[in-house]
Design an enzyme around this catalytic site. Structure first.
Site, PDB file in Angstrom:
ATOM      1  N   ASP A   1     -18.456 -34.290   4.025  1.00 46.14           N
ATOM      2  CA  ASP A   1     -18.622 -32.834   3.938  1.00 46.14           C
ATOM      3  C   ASP A   1     -17.257 -32.145   3.852  1.00 46.14           C
ATOM      4  O   ASP A   1     -17.176 -30.921   3.710  1.00 46.14           O
ATOM      5  CB  ASP A   1     -19.497 -32.281   5.073  1.00 46.14           C
ATOM      6  CG  ASP A   1     -18.970 -32.610   6.453  1.00 46.14           C
ATOM      7  OD1 ASP A   1     -17.900 -33.231   6.569  1.00 46.14           O
ATOM      8  OD2 ASP A   1     -19.650 -32.226   7.440  1.00 46.14           O
ATOM      9  N   SER A   2     -16.170 -32.959   3.907  1.00 46.03           N
ATOM     10  CA  SER A   2     -14.842 -32.431   3.586  1.00 46.03           C
ATOM     11  C   SER A   2     -14.838 -31.848   2.175  1.00 46.03           C
ATOM     12  O   SER A   2     -13.937 -31.087   1.814  1.00 46.03           O
ATOM     13  CB  SER A   2     -13.785 -33.533   3.700  1.00 46.03           C
ATOM     14  OG  SER A   2     -14.188 -34.683   2.977  1.00 46.03           O
TER      15      SER A   2
ATOM     16  N   ASP B   1     -22.448 -37.799   4.022  1.00 48.51           N
ATOM     17  CA  ASP B   1     -22.425 -37.034   5.270  1.00 48.51           C
ATOM     18  C   ASP B   1     -23.696 -36.218   5.428  1.00 48.51           C
ATOM     19  O   ASP B   1     -24.192 -35.628   4.457  1.00 48.51           O
ATOM     20  CB  ASP B   1     -21.229 -36.072   5.265  1.00 48.51           C
ATOM     21  CG  ASP B   1     -20.073 -36.592   6.090  1.00 48.51           C
ATOM     22  OD1 ASP B   1     -20.252 -37.555   6.867  1.00 48.51           O
ATOM     23  OD2 ASP B   1     -18.965 -36.037   5.963  1.00 48.51           O
TER      24      ASP B   1
ATOM     25  N   LYS C   1     -24.114 -40.388   7.425  1.00 43.70           N
ATOM     26  CA  LYS C   1     -23.175 -40.250   8.544  1.00 43.70           C
ATOM     27  C   LYS C   1     -23.371 -38.898   9.233  1.00 43.70           C
ATOM     28  O   LYS C   1     -22.926 -37.876   8.722  1.00 43.70           O
ATOM     29  CB  LYS C   1     -21.732 -40.408   8.059  1.00 43.70           C
ATOM     30  CG  LYS C   1     -20.718 -40.215   9.185  1.00 43.70           C
ATOM     31  CD  LYS C   1     -19.327 -40.661   8.801  1.00 43.70           C
ATOM     32  CE  LYS C   1     -18.557 -39.706   7.936  1.00 43.70           C
ATOM     33  NZ  LYS C   1     -18.379 -38.359   8.523  1.00 43.70           N
TER      34      LYS C   1
ATOM     35  N   GLU D   1     -22.550 -36.621  12.827  1.00 41.66           N
ATOM     36  CA  GLU D   1     -21.467 -36.593  13.823  1.00 41.66           C
ATOM     37  C   GLU D   1     -22.059 -36.523  15.231  1.00 41.66           C
ATOM     38  O   GLU D   1     -23.021 -35.801  15.461  1.00 41.66           O
ATOM     39  CB  GLU D   1     -20.579 -35.352  13.598  1.00 41.66           C
ATOM     40  CG  GLU D   1     -19.854 -35.375  12.269  1.00 41.66           C
ATOM     41  CD  GLU D   1     -18.969 -34.133  12.040  1.00 41.66           C
ATOM     42  OE1 GLU D   1     -18.929 -33.241  12.919  1.00 41.66           O
ATOM     43  OE2 GLU D   1     -18.336 -34.066  10.976  1.00 41.66           O
TER      44      GLU D   1
ATOM     45  N   GLU E   1     -12.233 -40.246  14.487  1.00 45.68           N
ATOM     46  CA  GLU E   1     -11.263 -39.308  13.900  1.00 45.68           C
ATOM     47  C   GLU E   1     -10.371 -38.715  15.002  1.00 45.68           C
ATOM     48  O   GLU E   1     -10.869 -38.167  15.997  1.00 45.68           O
ATOM     49  CB  GLU E   1     -12.016 -38.189  13.149  1.00 45.68           C
ATOM     50  CG  GLU E   1     -11.069 -37.180  12.526  1.00 45.68           C
ATOM     51  CD  GLU E   1     -11.717 -36.254  11.503  1.00 45.68           C
ATOM     52  OE1 GLU E   1     -12.925 -36.417  11.191  1.00 45.68           O
ATOM     53  OE2 GLU E   1     -11.015 -35.361  11.008  1.00 45.68           O
TER      54      GLU E   1
HETATM   55  O1  KIV Z   1     -15.986 -35.431   5.582  1.00 45.42           O
HETATM   56  C1  KIV Z   1     -15.151 -36.335   5.608  1.00 45.42           C
HETATM   57  O2  KIV Z   1     -14.375 -36.546   4.668  1.00 45.42           O
HETATM   58  C2  KIV Z   1     -15.099 -37.173   6.792  1.00 45.42           C
HETATM   59  C3  KIV Z   1     -13.878 -38.028   6.960  1.00 45.42           C
HETATM   60  C4  KIV Z   1     -12.759 -37.198   7.453  1.00 45.42           C
HETATM   61  C5  KIV Z   1     -14.134 -39.193   7.836  1.00 45.42           C
HETATM   62  O3  KIV Z   1     -15.966 -37.147   7.600  1.00 45.42           O
END
Ligand code: KIV
Length: 253
Positions: free
Chosen positions: A44-45, A83, A113, A115, A182
């Site tokens: 989600d970055s 994510d 993924k 969190e 992280e």
């Molecule tokens: O969203 C993302 O890119 C991440 C990484 C920083 C692990 O969760």
């Protein structure tokens, strides 16, 4: 054949370090896949590096699905992890199952993924029961940045370190196949990686994790709004692009 979660877990057993990178589009995913990176994260970055938001919080399910589809068209070998965006797995279990299923079925990811630690253990258990592989994400969890007070290293006090340790064991028992750590102090990540059987993939968590993940735009020097301390730049693509565009403009004129 695409890499499986068993192959990722086997890499830890044979002490082979696991590289992971983000990708959000067809071209980058194809390049990363051709190099042989076994894990690609549609993080989600993307909210920050692709869409220009200040955090990952505004990212929606549709955003992640759109980008995961592009990555799945480009990467034929890597295991693709998508994510789960902010608040798409907290409301209730059926909501979490429904959203994870969309990432797999519509997006073409092979794993998801979310969190969190103990708080999401039941969600992880149910997803795994339904056949959806889960990668955890602990330490600095950017979706909780308002609660955490910003992008800060986590697990620095004895209590928070103990909680991270316990949470990692809980997610392992819940069936997660690996966990991203992280911004966690290196000695703590090392200790936890030595204790749990599943791979710990670090980002700003020291060299002794079982693998490392980076945001591709950071390590390629493409995203320059915020350069995390842990992100070594292996290229300066923003400058390369500026130079190329300048040359083009000069020639056209
Ligand atoms: O969203 C993302 O890119 C991440 C990484 C920083 C692990 O969760």
């Amino acid at each position: 054949m695409r890499i499986t979660i068993d192959e990722i877990k086997a890499m830890k057993q044979r002490k082979e370090k696991i590289p992971m990178l983000t990708a959000y589009d067809y071209v980058t995913a194809k390049i990363i896949d051709e190099v042989g990176v076994p894990l690609i994260l549609v993080g989600d970055s993307l909210g920050m590096v692709m869409l220009g938001y200040e955090s990952t919080i505004p990212v929606t399910m549709d955003d992640i699905i759109h980008h995961t589809k592009a990555v799945a068209r480009g990467a034929k070998k890597a295991l693709i992890v998508a994510d789960m965006p902010f608040m798409t797995y907290h409301i209730d279990i059926s909501d979490a199952l429904y959203n994870a299923a969309r990432l797999i079925q519509e997006g073409g990811a092979q794993a998801v993924k979310p969190e969190g630690g103990e708080d999401i253990a039941e969600v992880v258990r149910r997803l795994v029961d339904c056949g959806i592989p889960v990668m955890g994400h602990m330490g600095l969890t950017p979706q909780s940045m308002y609660q955490l007070g910003g992008f800060k290293v986590q697990g620095k006090t004895p209590e928070t370190a103990r909680k991270l340790f316990k949470d990692a064991q809980i997610l392992e028992q819940a069936g997660a196949f690996s966990i991203v750590f992280e911004c966690v102090p290196a000695p703590l990540s090392k200790l936890i990686a030595e204790t749990v059987s599943i791979p710990i993939i670090g980002i700003g968590a020291g060299p002794d994790c079982d693998g490392q993940v980076q945001v591709a735009h950071d390590m390629l020097g493409l995203y320059t709004d915020l350069v995390p301390k842990h992100a070594k730049q292996y290229a300066r693509l923003a400058e390369e692009i500026k130079n190329a565009v300048t040359d083009y403009v000069t020639e056209v004129k």
